[in-house]
Design a protein around this motif. Sequence first.
Motif, PDB file in Angstrom:
ATOM      1  N   TYR A  78       0.825  -1.202   0.000  1.00  0.00           N
ATOM      2  CA  TYR A  78       0.000   0.000   0.000  1.00  0.00           C
ATOM      3  C   TYR A  78       0.867   1.263   0.000  1.00  0.00           C
ATOM      4  CZ  TYR A  78      -4.436  -2.402   0.581  1.00  0.00           C
ATOM      5  OH  TYR A  78      -5.548  -3.166   0.360  1.00  0.00           O
ATOM      6  N   GLU A  79       0.349   2.260  -0.687  1.00  0.00           N
ATOM      7  CA  GLU A  79       1.038   3.538  -0.806  1.00  0.00           C
ATOM      8  C   GLU A  79       1.319   4.148   0.577  1.00  0.00           C
ATOM      9  OE1 GLU A  79       2.137   4.392  -3.651  1.00  0.00           O
ATOM     10  OE2 GLU A  79       2.856   6.408  -3.166  1.00  0.00           O
ATOM     11  N   PHE A  80       0.367   3.984   1.521  1.00  0.00           N
ATOM     12  CA  PHE A  80       0.575   4.614   2.841  1.00  0.00           C
ATOM     13  C   PHE A  80       1.855   4.109   3.502  1.00  0.00           C
ATOM     14  CE2 PHE A  80      -2.490   1.063   3.819  1.00  0.00           C
ATOM     15  CZ  PHE A  80      -1.730   0.337   4.737  1.00  0.00           C
ATOM     16  N   LEU A  81       2.184   2.815   3.301  1.00  0.00           N
ATOM     17  CA  LEU A  81       3.381   2.253   3.933  1.00  0.00           C
ATOM     18  C   LEU A  81       4.637   2.590   3.129  1.00  0.00           C
ATOM     19  CD1 LEU A  81       4.752   0.603   6.111  1.00  0.00           C
ATOM     20  CD2 LEU A  81       4.062  -1.492   4.911  1.00  0.00           C
ATOM     21  N   ARG A  82       4.526   2.473   1.804  1.00  0.00           N
ATOM     22  CA  ARG A  82       5.688   2.769   0.958  1.00  0.00           C
ATOM     23  C   ARG A  82       6.133   4.230   1.143  1.00  0.00           C
ATOM     24  NH1 ARG A  82       4.126   0.849  -5.017  1.00  0.00           N
ATOM     25  NH2 ARG A  82       6.289   0.189  -5.256  1.00  0.00           N
ATOM     26  N   GLN A  83       5.149   5.115   1.280  1.00  0.00           N
ATOM     27  CA  GLN A  83       5.434   6.537   1.457  1.00  0.00           C
ATOM     28  C   GLN A  83       6.108   6.805   2.805  1.00  0.00           C
ATOM     29  OE1 GLN A  83       4.528   8.622  -1.250  1.00  0.00           O
ATOM     30  NE2 GLN A  83       5.964   9.932  -0.157  1.00  0.00           N
ATOM     31  N   ALA A  84       5.572   6.166   3.858  1.00  0.00           N
ATOM     32  CA  ALA A  84       6.143   6.358   5.198  1.00  0.00           C
ATOM     33  C   ALA A  84       7.591   5.874   5.229  1.00  0.00           C
ATOM     34  CB  ALA A  84       5.308   5.610   6.239  1.00  0.00           C
ATOM     35  N   ILE A  85       7.851   4.753   4.583  1.00  0.00           N
ATOM     36  CA  ILE A  85       9.210   4.200   4.542  1.00  0.00           C
ATOM     37  C   ILE A  85      10.142   5.149   3.794  1.00  0.00           C
ATOM     38  CG2 ILE A  85      10.604   2.384   3.503  1.00  0.00           C
ATOM     39  CD1 ILE A  85       8.198   0.464   4.064  1.00  0.00           C
ATOM     40  N   ALA A  86       9.705   5.580   2.605  1.00  0.00           N
ATOM     41  CA  ALA A  86      10.561   6.449   1.782  1.00  0.00           C
ATOM     42  C   ALA A  86      10.965   7.701   2.557  1.00  0.00           C
ATOM     43  CB  ALA A  86       9.852   6.816   0.485  1.00  0.00           C
ATOM     44  N   SER A  92      14.770  11.300   4.859  1.00  0.00           N
ATOM     45  CA  SER A  92      15.193  12.025   6.059  1.00  0.00           C
ATOM     46  C   SER A  92      16.709  11.915   6.267  1.00  0.00           C
ATOM     47  CB  SER A  92      14.479  11.474   7.292  1.00  0.00           C
ATOM     48  OG  SER A  92      15.024  10.220   7.640  1.00  0.00           O
ATOM     49  N   ARG A  93      17.365  10.950   5.629  1.00  0.00           N
ATOM     50  CA  ARG A  93      18.820  10.782   5.738  1.00  0.00           C
ATOM     51  C   ARG A  93      19.529  11.284   4.474  1.00  0.00           C
ATOM     52  NH1 ARG A  93      20.007   8.216  10.112  1.00  0.00           N
ATOM     53  NH2 ARG A  93      18.456   6.819  11.049  1.00  0.00           N
ATOM     54  N   GLY A  94      18.766  11.978   3.629  1.00  0.00           N
ATOM     55  CA  GLY A  94      19.364  12.508   2.399  1.00  0.00           C
ATOM     56  C   GLY A  94      19.524  11.457   1.303  1.00  0.00           C
ATOM     57  N   ALA A  95      18.908  10.285   1.489  1.00  0.00           N
ATOM     58  CA  ALA A  95      19.000   9.252   0.456  1.00  0.00           C
ATOM     59  C   ALA A  95      17.809   9.397  -0.474  1.00  0.00           C
ATOM     60  CB  ALA A  95      19.029   7.860   1.095  1.00  0.00           C
ATOM     61  N   PRO A 227      26.876   4.626   8.003  1.00  0.00           N
ATOM     62  CA  PRO A 227      25.730   4.799   7.097  1.00  0.00           C
ATOM     63  C   PRO A 227      24.584   3.853   7.506  1.00  0.00           C
ATOM     64  CG  PRO A 227      27.422   3.474   6.040  1.00  0.00           C
ATOM     65  CD  PRO A 227      27.999   3.925   7.356  1.00  0.00           C
ATOM     66  N   HIS A 228      23.343   4.341   7.402  1.00  0.00           N
ATOM     67  CA  HIS A 228      22.166   3.515   7.709  1.00  0.00           C
ATOM     68  C   HIS A 228      21.659   2.792   6.465  1.00  0.00           C
ATOM     69  CE1 HIS A 228      21.024   4.725  11.911  1.00  0.00           C
ATOM     70  NE2 HIS A 228      21.979   5.595  11.635  1.00  0.00           N
ATOM     71  N   THR A 229      21.933   3.376   5.318  1.00  0.00           N
ATOM     72  CA  THR A 229      21.505   2.763   4.055  1.00  0.00           C
ATOM     73  C   THR A 229      22.624   2.948   3.034  1.00  0.00           C
ATOM     74  OG1 THR A 229      20.096   3.164   2.130  1.00  0.00           O
ATOM     75  CG2 THR A 229      20.164   4.920   3.752  1.00  0.00           C
ATOM     76  N   ILE A 230      22.694   2.012   2.104  1.00  0.00           N
ATOM     77  CA  ILE A 230      23.739   2.112   1.075  1.00  0.00           C
ATOM     78  C   ILE A 230      23.492   3.313   0.171  1.00  0.00           C
ATOM     79  CG2 ILE A 230      22.644   0.577  -0.641  1.00  0.00           C
ATOM     80  CD1 ILE A 230      25.549  -0.598  -1.082  1.00  0.00           C
ATOM     81  N   TYR A 231      22.237   3.809   0.154  1.00  0.00           N
ATOM     82  CA  TYR A 231      21.934   4.941  -0.719  1.00  0.00           C
ATOM     83  C   TYR A 231      22.457   6.264  -0.167  1.00  0.00           C
ATOM     84  CZ  TYR A 231      19.211   1.196  -2.679  1.00  0.00           C
ATOM     85  OH  TYR A 231      18.837  -0.022  -3.188  1.00  0.00           O
ATOM     86  N   GLU A 232      23.111   6.231   0.997  1.00  0.00           N
ATOM     87  CA  GLU A 232      23.842   7.409   1.451  1.00  0.00           C
ATOM     88  C   GLU A 232      25.153   7.553   0.683  1.00  0.00           C
ATOM     89  OE1 GLU A 232      24.228   7.926   5.771  1.00  0.00           O
ATOM     90  OE2 GLU A 232      22.493   6.608   6.046  1.00  0.00           O
ATOM     91  N   ILE A 233      25.545   6.486  -0.037  1.00  0.00           N
ATOM     92  CA  ILE A 233      26.803   6.508  -0.787  1.00  0.00           C
ATOM     93  C   ILE A 233      26.518   6.976  -2.217  1.00  0.00           C
ATOM     94  CG2 ILE A 233      28.813   5.128  -1.489  1.00  0.00           C
ATOM     95  CD1 ILE A 233      28.194   5.158   1.598  1.00  0.00           C
ATOM     96  N   PRO A 234      27.195   8.027  -2.682  1.00  0.00           N
ATOM     97  CA  PRO A 234      26.949   8.515  -4.054  1.00  0.00           C
ATOM     98  C   PRO A 234      27.172   7.390  -5.072  1.00  0.00           C
ATOM     99  CG  PRO A 234      28.357  10.041  -2.834  1.00  0.00           C
ATOM    100  CD  PRO A 234      28.217   8.824  -1.975  1.00  0.00           C
ATOM    101  N   GLY A 235      26.283   7.303  -6.046  1.00  0.00           N
ATOM    102  CA  GLY A 235      26.426   6.296  -7.105  1.00  0.00           C
ATOM    103  C   GLY A 235      25.767   4.953  -6.783  1.00  0.00           C
ATOM    104  N   ALA A 236      25.247   4.811  -5.572  1.00  0.00           N
ATOM    105  CA  ALA A 236      24.691   3.510  -5.185  1.00  0.00           C
ATOM    106  C   ALA A 236      23.380   3.190  -5.903  1.00  0.00           C
ATOM    107  CB  ALA A 236      24.493   3.437  -3.676  1.00  0.00           C
ATOM    108  N   ARG A 237      22.633   4.212  -6.301  1.00  0.00           N
ATOM    109  CA  ARG A 237      21.324   3.974  -6.942  1.00  0.00           C
ATOM    110  C   ARG A 237      21.428   3.086  -8.182  1.00  0.00           C
ATOM    111  NH1 ARG A 237      16.579   6.527  -6.382  1.00  0.00           N
ATOM    112  NH2 ARG A 237      16.256   6.436  -8.634  1.00  0.00           N
TER     113      ARG A 237
END
Lengths: 411, 411
Positions: A78-86, A92-95, A227-237
Amino acid sequence: MLHINDNYLKLQASYLFADIAHRISVFQQKHPERELIRMGIGDVTNPLPQACITAFHKAVDEMGAAATFRGYGPEQGYEFLRQAIAEHDFQSRGADIDAGEIFISDGAKCDTGNIQELFAQGARIAVPDPVYPVYVDTNVMAGRTGVWAQGRYQGLIYLDCTAANGYVPELPAEKADLIYLCFPNNPTGATVSREQLGLWVDYAHKHQALILFDAAYEAFIRDERLPHTIYEIPGAREVAIEFRSFSKSAGFTGTRCAYTVVPRDCRAWDAAGREQSLHGLWNRRHSTKFNGVSYPVQRAAEAVYSREGQAQCRALIDGYLENARLIGEALDELGYQHVGGSNSPYIWVACGRDSWEFFDLLLTHAGVVCTPGAGFGRCGEGYVRLSAFNSGENVQKAMERLAGAARMLKA
Amino acid sequence: MLHINDNYLKLQASYLFADIAHRISVFQQKHPERELIRMGIGDVTNPLPQACITAFHKAVDEMGAAATFRGYGPEQGYEFLRQAIAEHDFQSRGADIDAGEIFISDGAKCDTGNIQELFAQGARIAVPDPVYPVYVDTNVMAGRTGVWAQGRYQGLIYLDCTAANGYVPELPAEKADLIYLCFPNNPTGATVSREQLGLWVDYAHKHQALILFDAAYEAFIRDERLPHTIYEIPGAREVAIEFRSFSKSAGFTGTRCAYTVVPRDCRAWDAAGREQSLHGLWNRRHSTKFNGVSYPVQRAAEAVYSREGQAQCRALIDGYLENARLIGEALDELGYQHVGGSNSPYIWVACGRDSWEFFDLLLTHAGVVCTPGAGFGRCGEGYVRLSAFNSGENVQKAMERLAGAARMLKA
């Protein structure tokens, strides 16, 4: 004549935790009077946060009334959960991750097991050693390995994690296409720095590889530099898929909810050399072979992101981290080398002898269950994993028993 | 360079129901004032039975208290649910199935999609036409087919289901290893007799083949002569795996619970020609790639088998069957040939023209959504599927609209 998938026959006889359960059951039949303290399997012991319980009940009520009943939901969640996670776990961590890149599932075990289906049979797989058995076993089942020989499957690239490298593997000499990484690590409890993770992201770009980043224990990170997520690292996407779970962050092991992040930039190549979107492929797999997570469970997971939910989850994890601290202290006093436990619920202990032997001695003389390191791979030999998932009282008692049995445990 | 699983590129552009959703969305953007009645996708509309709701709440409360909290459960499902299923759904009908042969999961879609992993790449697959798309798509993804050509995937054995054979396929001339059957059928609503099913069981013994029997709509059977499970047929334990779901029997489409029966006698052969137990293989897959169904959901499913639960589910299904009867009557009056609907929630209508064309006309002139038969396979051309999952009031209204648009719908 119907033939089976013969790759299943390459699998070692039983799943690690089933093996442990068997030994415990044999022991308890012989000694029904002994009360065991389980510090083996990584299963939470505290109840769900109250915010989750309240949301769970509310959603169950919705399912009981015609006006609010929900049938099939979106396979992706559901969008409500996906949105809250994002918002909470990434933006919130700049990812830079949006809701459409998040796929809700019933477990990180399922997702880390299923993800390999997207890739070619010939993909070269790199796995850490020691490692969570699911990464390896699912690739064995898919036929990406040879047979088991001398404690390893042929054809896999094993990344040794040892005291010498601080349990963070070095880049391999061979070219790997698919690299499994897990931080905070299960089983060692080791963490990875931004710089170290950056080296892997660079490697993946250079070799047109992909990182499968298992961050199921992210909620235990307290060190602000990590780092909490790998997406804090530039180029990880472009080069990383990340797995997360509510199992350990909010006590959902029996409630079942997790998610996987597949950024739209994530790519691999088809046989003709054309770039293909992994977001599209995972979406196709998810909608063909999965039918979404139970609606009330998704509402319970959404409540993790409410103000109360955040505070309650934090308190839950603080409790487990305090257990980990106590375990570390007790091990120090007994002179055991160990890592993990400060940003992780796991403590990796150099037990000074064969790890299954130590498992049996600890069970017999202290009535404490650990996980033998050898079950996680060849580099796990000589180690055991202790888990902080327990009541403070039990942890205290287990450490006293450990001290009492100290003489019997030494090699 | 990381290569993808190129078999995914053989898949047709989109999943049938996603295609339908897209056409509806385009139509509604053009005509926001039109109120649609959805008789397309097979999704239930009535709330969960009260017995399930009560059990669901009670289990959520257990998850909120330390003394009753449950973490990881058995991957195969809790004994309380497996036992209730074995007794009520099998033993009570004289089918010799025990609790250990039942694997609880989060959906029959997942199980029917995942089961093919147990078998060799070269297994020859037989699928009915028309057919639930998941059986075919998951085998395409696994590389067991050639490319798409003239409305079919090369390399599959298609079993034509037509008016001529009463929508029950004949035994194929070729040797098939793995045969998908679904009764009561989705999409045609056709049922199978004991004698007809016996022919397939004999075929499987003779050719060392296996039947994958999808009985997700079993609860709709009212004709006492029809088998409810394939295990009512002698010899089926060796040659059949059965899939069941709480989705349609108790309204669990959004709650998620199902199960698969793999009898211990079920067999296939390894490359060396040795017999192998499919029970063991599925158990290994299930425990490696799955972590069990949410505990409160399993408690809700268990309540289906209480006395109140049984009565409430029966009432639920009686309502849908009454809808199906109304639809059949209306179609008779309009002179449409149709099957299904008496032991099934689906009515298969010979629409007398191209099925997507009929879909569009019905949407435009009646504001009613159906499922075009062509989406289920080449033999579905010229048919549409109507679903009885709706309120009685909506069904009434839809049939009036159909009558009103009758002239526009005729070819």
